[in-house]
Write an enzyme that holds these catalytic residues in place. Structure first.
Site, PDB file in Angstrom:
ATOM      1  N   GLU A   1     -32.252  24.602 -22.783  1.00  0.00           N
ATOM      2  CA  GLU A   1     -31.805  25.098 -24.093  1.00  0.00           C
ATOM      3  C   GLU A   1     -32.398  24.238 -25.214  1.00  0.00           C
ATOM      4  O   GLU A   1     -32.937  24.742 -26.208  1.00  0.00           O
ATOM      5  CB  GLU A   1     -30.272  25.055 -24.195  1.00  0.00           C
ATOM      6  CG  GLU A   1     -29.538  26.011 -23.291  1.00  0.00           C
ATOM      7  CD  GLU A   1     -29.151  25.401 -21.949  1.00  0.00           C
ATOM      8  OE1 GLU A   1     -29.849  24.466 -21.486  1.00  0.00           O
ATOM      9  OE2 GLU A   1     -28.160  25.868 -21.360  1.00  0.00           O
TER      10      GLU A   1
ATOM     11  N   LYS B   1     -30.572  13.494 -23.376  1.00  0.00           N
ATOM     12  CA  LYS B   1     -30.654  12.334 -22.495  1.00  0.00           C
ATOM     13  C   LYS B   1     -31.841  12.474 -21.542  1.00  0.00           C
ATOM     14  O   LYS B   1     -32.647  11.581 -21.391  1.00  0.00           O
ATOM     15  CB  LYS B   1     -29.338  12.194 -21.723  1.00  0.00           C
ATOM     16  CG  LYS B   1     -29.295  11.035 -20.770  1.00  0.00           C
ATOM     17  CD  LYS B   1     -27.930  10.877 -20.129  1.00  0.00           C
ATOM     18  CE  LYS B   1     -28.005   9.890 -18.968  1.00  0.00           C
ATOM     19  NZ  LYS B   1     -26.735   9.635 -18.334  1.00  0.00           N
TER      20      LYS B   1
ATOM     21  N   GLY C   1     -23.816  11.522 -20.702  1.00  0.00           N
ATOM     22  CA  GLY C   1     -24.055  12.421 -21.841  1.00  0.00           C
ATOM     23  C   GLY C   1     -22.814  12.611 -22.706  1.00  0.00           C
ATOM     24  O   GLY C   1     -22.862  12.498 -23.934  1.00  0.00           O
ATOM     25  N   ARG C   2     -21.676  12.881 -22.070  1.00  0.00           N
ATOM     26  CA  ARG C   2     -20.467  13.185 -22.850  1.00  0.00           C
ATOM     27  C   ARG C   2     -19.799  11.929 -23.391  1.00  0.00           C
ATOM     28  O   ARG C   2     -18.760  12.012 -24.040  1.00  0.00           O
ATOM     29  CB  ARG C   2     -19.492  14.007 -22.005  1.00  0.00           C
ATOM     30  CG  ARG C   2     -19.151  13.413 -20.666  1.00  0.00           C
ATOM     31  CD  ARG C   2     -18.448  14.424 -19.774  1.00  0.00           C
ATOM     32  NE  ARG C   2     -18.249  13.923 -18.417  1.00  0.00           N
ATOM     33  CZ  ARG C   2     -19.128  14.005 -17.436  1.00  0.00           C
ATOM     34  NH1 ARG C   2     -20.306  14.572 -17.670  1.00  0.00           N
ATOM     35  NH2 ARG C   2     -18.870  13.541 -16.238  1.00  0.00           N
TER      36      ARG C   2
ATOM     37  N   GLU D   1     -15.515  18.348 -17.889  1.00  0.00           N
ATOM     38  CA  GLU D   1     -16.740  18.016 -17.154  1.00  0.00           C
ATOM     39  C   GLU D   1     -16.524  16.726 -16.348  1.00  0.00           C
ATOM     40  O   GLU D   1     -17.114  16.527 -15.294  1.00  0.00           O
ATOM     41  CB  GLU D   1     -17.936  17.867 -18.110  1.00  0.00           C
ATOM     42  CG  GLU D   1     -19.281  17.952 -17.406  1.00  0.00           C
ATOM     43  CD  GLU D   1     -20.468  18.003 -18.350  1.00  0.00           C
ATOM     44  OE1 GLU D   1     -20.793  16.967 -18.957  1.00  0.00           O
ATOM     45  OE2 GLU D   1     -21.092  19.073 -18.487  1.00  0.00           O
TER      46      GLU D   1
ATOM     47  N   LYS E   1     -27.697  26.401 -13.626  1.00  0.00           N
ATOM     48  CA  LYS E   1     -29.017  26.110 -14.223  1.00  0.00           C
ATOM     49  C   LYS E   1     -30.125  26.609 -13.302  1.00  0.00           C
ATOM     50  O   LYS E   1     -31.081  27.241 -13.731  1.00  0.00           O
ATOM     51  CB  LYS E   1     -29.185  24.597 -14.416  1.00  0.00           C
ATOM     52  CG  LYS E   1     -28.376  23.989 -15.525  1.00  0.00           C
ATOM     53  CD  LYS E   1     -28.744  22.502 -15.638  1.00  0.00           C
ATOM     54  CE  LYS E   1     -27.757  21.756 -16.506  1.00  0.00           C
ATOM     55  NZ  LYS E   1     -27.987  20.311 -16.530  1.00  0.00           N
TER      56      LYS E   1
ATOM     57  N   HIS F   1      -0.631  31.022 -36.165  1.00  0.00           N
ATOM     58  CA  HIS F   1      -0.674  32.446 -36.479  1.00  0.00           C
ATOM     59  C   HIS F   1      -1.511  33.205 -35.462  1.00  0.00           C
ATOM     60  O   HIS F   1      -1.954  34.324 -35.729  1.00  0.00           O
ATOM     61  CB  HIS F   1      -1.207  32.633 -37.903  1.00  0.00           C
ATOM     62  CG  HIS F   1      -0.283  32.021 -38.914  1.00  0.00           C
ATOM     63  ND1 HIS F   1       0.775  32.708 -39.464  1.00  0.00           N
ATOM     64  CD2 HIS F   1      -0.224  30.760 -39.408  1.00  0.00           C
ATOM     65  CE1 HIS F   1       1.428  31.904 -40.297  1.00  0.00           C
ATOM     66  NE2 HIS F   1       0.845  30.709 -40.270  1.00  0.00           N
TER      67      HIS F   1
HETATM   68  O1  F6P Z   1     -25.387  20.570 -18.198  1.00  0.00           O
HETATM   69  C1  F6P Z   1     -24.498  19.562 -18.463  1.00  0.00           C
HETATM   70  C2  F6P Z   1     -25.175  18.405 -19.127  1.00  0.00           C
HETATM   71  O2  F6P Z   1     -25.905  17.676 -18.203  1.00  0.00           O
HETATM   72  C3  F6P Z   1     -24.153  17.533 -19.830  1.00  0.00           C
HETATM   73  O3  F6P Z   1     -23.556  16.628 -18.992  1.00  0.00           O
HETATM   74  C4  F6P Z   1     -24.986  16.937 -20.909  1.00  0.00           C
HETATM   75  O4  F6P Z   1     -24.193  16.387 -21.920  1.00  0.00           O
HETATM   76  C5  F6P Z   1     -25.782  18.135 -21.340  1.00  0.00           C
HETATM   77  O5  F6P Z   1     -26.060  18.815 -20.145  1.00  0.00           O
HETATM   78  C6  F6P Z   1     -27.039  17.844 -22.094  1.00  0.00           C
HETATM   79  O6  F6P Z   1     -27.923  17.049 -21.339  1.00  0.00           O
HETATM   80  P1  F6P Z   1     -29.138  16.334 -22.012  1.00  0.00           P
HETATM   81  O7  F6P Z   1     -28.619  15.373 -23.023  1.00  0.00           O
HETATM   82  O8  F6P Z   1     -29.881  15.664 -20.903  1.00  0.00           O
HETATM   83  O9  F6P Z   1     -29.987  17.380 -22.676  1.00  0.00           O
END
Ligand code: F6P
Length: 534
Positions: free
Chosen positions: A203, A197, A255-256, A341, A501, A372
């Site tokens: 990452e 987003k 995002g979620r 979240e 972060k 199990h």
């Molecule tokens: O760190 C949490 C977050 O902001 C989530 O809410 C989001 O889904 C994820 O990181 C990834 O964010 P982006 O889509 O901006 O890379």
């Protein structure tokens, strides 16, 4: 604390030891404590909720003005107050008509982007858009959190509908994941989607750079096999992805909550645009139900109220999500982000400390595997874990119907066992039948007692189709919304992820030896020194 919370607490105290089983005595409870939407059935009768509890819970929903808040969300009001944003993921699946946000109709752009996704997906799937070594055989989605969990979960869930390129998902910054994912792939026939987003997530950007280097070792124009999903056209351009392969969305999609739009591109590539639209239609059907059904027959509202009953009133600190459908294996992980979240907050919308606990912890694994592993604790541990069983009546493997029968039998058996338990008398009779006597009989019998009276709900559907998956995901989204409104929190921000972060960014140069550990606590310093010396 409102009157209703107090009244609920008192009612709980008065009924805590009442066997749930006793509520079933000839009163049609199963039907009365269930709600249906089409073929989807949510049965919450195996809980200790009775008419009084349900009435009080519904009063809470009324008091929180759920209907007005819901309508405000669907209408585009800026209910995400800490970020000043509307919350309109629902607009991604209710595609007709107009919807004004900040004086402009947002729907034409949603429809245009979806049509562009359709066309792109068809081109890739039909070999019109080629890789530099031929038709695209593999798609790698690079994203994390909401830019990964939804499509990754759904790609497995809808694998019987998958007839496109193979899908792979890379999320972790741990180089192990991208190494192992790319190892088996041919760069010349692989399409990489960078889904973020913000297009700043460390990452994702690190993995995207690594994927581009990998691609560049083999193909002359690596950017030609990249596309992007983001709200930031500037950043995707800076990364070198041309606008025709960028699929944008607005900041009012959290995002979620984003798998319904461009973040679902990988899924669409796998199952095709028409199946993707079936998924959207399922979500839209749940939206219509949520908007139109009275609160006492409203599935998301009742799922939320059951959740609040168990967590807020009964004090059970976690809930287990237990899909008896192997293809929902990633649903618990998806719901962890969606629920935790969204509602893992410590202050109310106006910034005041919450007077109630928030949460709960959501966890789970598909049945029968969980049986199990951790069901021992669920049946006989001292903490009560409310269980949410999710069950497909029919599988996608007609030749293996006997597997399906066993799967269903196990699911129903587990909720029955949690409800009934096994008394000491029954356990003693078993031990006596096995030939034990006296103190040994007693000792062995006590280990075989199941307290029972442990609550569970069951969500059952005929078969896991794209429509059903859409319904399930939208159901849980609205459950989160209702719980959040009643708790008075903002379910749509996530400030709690920021500190980690920031500190990780600050620690990187420390680990690389470009900065000192000055100001760090002793434990962090020790760990840094360990890593530096390794
Ligand atoms: O760190 C949490 C977050 O902001 C989530 O809410 C989001 O889904 C994820 O990181 C990834 O964010 P982006 O889509 O901006 O890379």
């Amino acid at each position: 604390m409102s009157y209703n919370w107090n009244a609920l607490a008192q009612h709980r105290a008065a009924t805590e030891s009442r066997p749930i089983l006793s509520l079933f005595d000839g009163n049609g409870r199963a039907a009365e404590y269930s709600v249906r939407l089409g073929n989807l059935l949510f049965d919450y009768s195996k809980t200790n909720i009775d008419a009084t509890a349900r009435g009080l819970l519904l009063d809470l929903a009324q008091e929180a003005e759920i209907e007005a808040r819901r309508d405000a969300m669907f209408a585009g009001a800026k209910i995400n107050e800490t970020e000043g944003r509307a919350v309109l993921h629902t607009a991604l699946r209710n595609l007709d008509g107009a919807l004004m946000v900040d004086g402009a109709d947002i729907m034409p752009e949603i429809r245009t982007t979806l049509a562009r996704m359709d066309a792109f997906a068809e081109d890739v799937r039909n070999g019109v858009m080629l890789g530099q070594g031929g038709p695209i055989t593999d798609v790698v989605n690079i994203g994390i959190g909401g830019s990964d969990l939804g499509p990754a979960m759904a790609a497995i869930a809808l694998s019987p509908y998958s007839d496109g390129p193979r899908l792979h998902f890379v999320s972790n910054v741990d180089g192990a994941q991208i190494t192992e994912t790319l190892a088996g792939l041919n760069p010349a026939t692989t399409l990489v989607i960078v889904a973020s987003k913000t297009f700043t997530t460390i990452e994702t950007m690190t993995n995207a750079e690594t994927a581009r280097r990998w691609m560049a070792e083999t193909v002359s124009d690596p950017a030609a096999q990249f596309c992007a999903v983001s709200t930031s056209a500037e950043r995707t351009a800076a990364f070198g992805i041309p606008p025709e392969r960028v699929f944008g969305f607005a900041d009012w999609v959290g995002g979620r909550y984003s798998m319904w739009g461009p973040v679902g591109l990988a899924l669409m590539l796998g199952i095709g645009p028409s199946n993707f639209r079936r998924f959207l239609a399922g979500g839209a059907a749940m939206d219509t139900h949520f908007r139109e059904a009275p609160l006492n027959a409203n599935m998301p509202v009742l799922l939320a109220l059951v959740g609040l009953w168990h967590h807020q009133v009964c004090g059970h600190g976690s809930r287990a999500v237990l899909p008896y459908d192997q293809r929902l294996s990633r649903l618990p992980a998806y719901l962890q982000q969606l629920e935790m979240e969204s509602n893992g907050k410590r202050v109310s919308m106006d910034g005041q400390d919450l007077t109630r606990v928030s949460g709960p912890v959501v966890w789970g694994e598909p049945g029968t595997n969980g049986q199990h592993a951790f069901y021992q604790l669920i049946h006989q541990g001292t903490a009560v874990v409310p269980c949410e069983f999710i069950l497909g009546a029919k599988g996608h493997e007609p030749d293996l119907a006997h597997h399906q029968t066993l799967l269903v039998a196990n699911c129903l058996a587990q909720s029955e066992a949690l409800l009934r338990g096994r008394t000491l008398e029954e356990a003693r009779a078993m031990m006596a039948a096995a030939g034990l006597q006296g103190a040994e009989l007693d000792r062995q019998a006590r280990h075989r007692v199941f307290p029972g009276n442990r609550p569970s709900t069951t969500l059952i559907y005929p078969q896991l189709t794209p429509e059903v998956l859409g319904q399930i995901i939208a159901l849980y989204e609205h459950r989160v919304f209702v719980e959040g409104v009643i708790l008075g929190i903002n379910s749509f921000d996530q400030w709690g992820v920021e500190l980690g972060k920031e500190l990780a960014n600050a620690l990187k140069p420390v680990l690389e030896g470009h900065a000192t550990t000055e100001g760090k606590d002793g434990s962090t310093t020790q760990l840094v020194e360990y890593v530096r010396g390794a």
